[in-house]
Scaffold this motif. Sequence first.
Motif, mmCIF file in Angstrom:
data_model
loop_
_atom_site.group_PDB
_atom_site.id
_atom_site.type_symbol
_atom_site.label_atom_id
_atom_site.label_comp_id
_atom_site.label_asym_id
_atom_site.label_seq_id
_atom_site.Cartn_x
_atom_site.Cartn_y
_atom_site.Cartn_z
ATOM 1 N N GLN A 1 1.066 -1.077 -0.399
ATOM 2 C CA GLN A 1 -0.296 0.065 0.007
ATOM 3 C C GLN A 1 0.625 1.078 0.269
ATOM 4 O O GLN A 1 0.722 2.706 -0.284
ATOM 5 C CB GLN A 1 -1.014 0.299 1.104
ATOM 6 C CG GLN A 1 -1.891 0.464 1.054
ATOM 7 C CD GLN A 1 -3.091 0.558 2.706
ATOM 8 O OE1 GLN A 1 -2.694 0.487 3.739
ATOM 9 N NE2 GLN A 1 -4.245 0.124 1.894
ATOM 10 N N ASP A 2 2.084 0.693 0.501
ATOM 11 C CA ASP A 2 2.944 2.435 0.864
ATOM 12 C C ASP A 2 4.137 2.456 -0.715
ATOM 13 O O ASP A 2 4.489 3.327 -0.829
ATOM 14 C CB ASP A 2 3.808 2.546 1.819
ATOM 15 C CG ASP A 2 4.621 1.293 1.756
ATOM 16 O OD1 ASP A 2 5.075 0.234 0.477
ATOM 17 O OD2 ASP A 2 5.613 1.384 3.053
ATOM 18 N N GLY A 3 3.398 2.170 -1.660
ATOM 19 C CA GLY A 3 3.846 1.805 -3.117
ATOM 20 C C GLY A 3 5.201 0.854 -2.779
ATOM 21 O O GLY A 3 5.800 1.376 -4.437
ATOM 22 N N SER A 4 6.026 0.829 -1.881
ATOM 23 C CA SER A 4 7.225 -0.755 -1.701
ATOM 24 C C SER A 4 7.030 -1.613 -2.734
ATOM 25 O O SER A 4 6.027 -2.072 -2.821
ATOM 26 C CB SER A 4 7.101 -0.611 -0.734
ATOM 27 O OG SER A 4 6.947 -1.048 0.513
ATOM 28 N N LYS A 5 7.462 -2.004 -3.547
ATOM 29 C CA LYS A 5 7.399 -3.589 -3.664
ATOM 30 C C LYS A 5 8.527 -4.504 -3.566
ATOM 31 O O LYS A 5 10.545 -4.223 -2.724
ATOM 32 C CB LYS A 5 7.730 -3.284 -5.581
ATOM 33 C CG LYS A 5 6.253 -2.543 -6.046
ATOM 34 C CD LYS A 5 6.648 -2.739 -7.842
ATOM 35 C CE LYS A 5 6.121 -1.296 -8.325
ATOM 36 N NZ LYS A 5 4.481 -2.272 -7.830
ATOM 37 N N VAL A 6 8.318 -5.895 -3.329
ATOM 38 C CA VAL A 6 9.371 -6.802 -3.049
ATOM 39 C C VAL A 6 9.429 -8.186 -4.236
ATOM 40 O O VAL A 6 8.447 -8.554 -4.115
ATOM 41 C CB VAL A 6 8.563 -7.438 -1.381
ATOM 42 C CG1 VAL A 6 9.522 -8.572 -1.624
ATOM 43 C CG2 VAL A 6 8.516 -6.616 -0.198
ATOM 44 N N MET A 7 10.957 -7.947 -4.494
ATOM 45 C CA MET A 7 10.725 -9.586 -4.965
ATOM 46 C C MET A 7 11.421 -10.245 -5.341
ATOM 47 O O MET A 7 12.589 -10.216 -4.119
ATOM 48 C CB MET A 7 11.670 -8.701 -6.800
ATOM 49 C CG MET A 7 10.780 -7.574 -7.385
ATOM 50 S SD MET A 7 11.094 -6.178 -8.645
ATOM 51 C CE MET A 7 10.948 -4.573 -8.071
ATOM 52 N N PHE A 8 11.264 -11.597 -5.060
ATOM 53 C CA PHE A 8 12.224 -12.515 -4.999
ATOM 54 C C PHE A 8 11.460 -13.776 -6.498
ATOM 55 O O PHE A 8 10.385 -13.176 -6.933
ATOM 56 C CB PHE A 8 11.449 -12.939 -3.747
ATOM 57 C CG PHE A 8 9.801 -13.429 -3.514
ATOM 58 C CD1 PHE A 8 9.477 -12.302 -3.388
ATOM 59 C CD2 PHE A 8 9.201 -14.442 -3.767
ATOM 60 C CE1 PHE A 8 7.590 -12.540 -3.573
ATOM 61 C CE2 PHE A 8 7.660 -14.645 -3.599
ATOM 62 C CZ PHE A 8 7.062 -14.014 -4.017
ATOM 63 N N THR A 9 12.036 -15.056 -6.026
ATOM 64 C CA THR A 9 11.204 -16.170 -7.290
ATOM 65 C C THR A 9 10.342 -17.134 -6.187
ATOM 66 O O THR A 9 11.561 -17.504 -4.686
ATOM 67 C CB THR A 9 12.955 -17.134 -7.653
ATOM 68 O OG1 THR A 9 13.793 -16.627 -6.518
ATOM 69 C CG2 THR A 9 13.169 -15.522 -8.735
#
Length: 145
Positions: free
Chosen positions: A127-135
């Motif tokens: 919601q705060d605009g942050s993103k988390v990328m992983f596999t």
Amino acid sequence: MRRLYGVFLACLLVSSPLAAMAETPNVTVNKAWMRYLLPDIPAGGYMVLHNSGDADAVLTGASSPACGKLMLHKSEDSSGMSMMKDVPNVTVPAHGKASFSPGGYHLMCMQPKMKLGEKVPVTLSFQDGSKVMFTMPVYGPSGAP
Ligand SMILES: [Cu+2]
């Protein structure tokens, strides 16, 4: 006067990287995997999200190039029948965790394009605009070999 100004500048230089860090997500992903059956059957994504921050992190969406669409779902038992429904968001409490597991919250990968044994990239949006990328490693119906 000149000396004070110098101290002020030094404070600015020190504080700006910290301000930038506050915007990075405090969420880490553990035990991620995708349960893949067949190309025609949606695959389920499972993981545990940990939030080391002082504020709740609200997961609002997910995406993957390996899925036509990646949705937030929750399985629920209602009168002996297992049903699943869309959920608009999932809260990872401050200094807490949220588990995505068979029978509960999961990511639902529509039109999966993946193979057993490979790892598919996933992006979570908060919601705060942050993103988390992983596999996520792709396993069969019974999970990790
Ligand atoms: Cu589902």
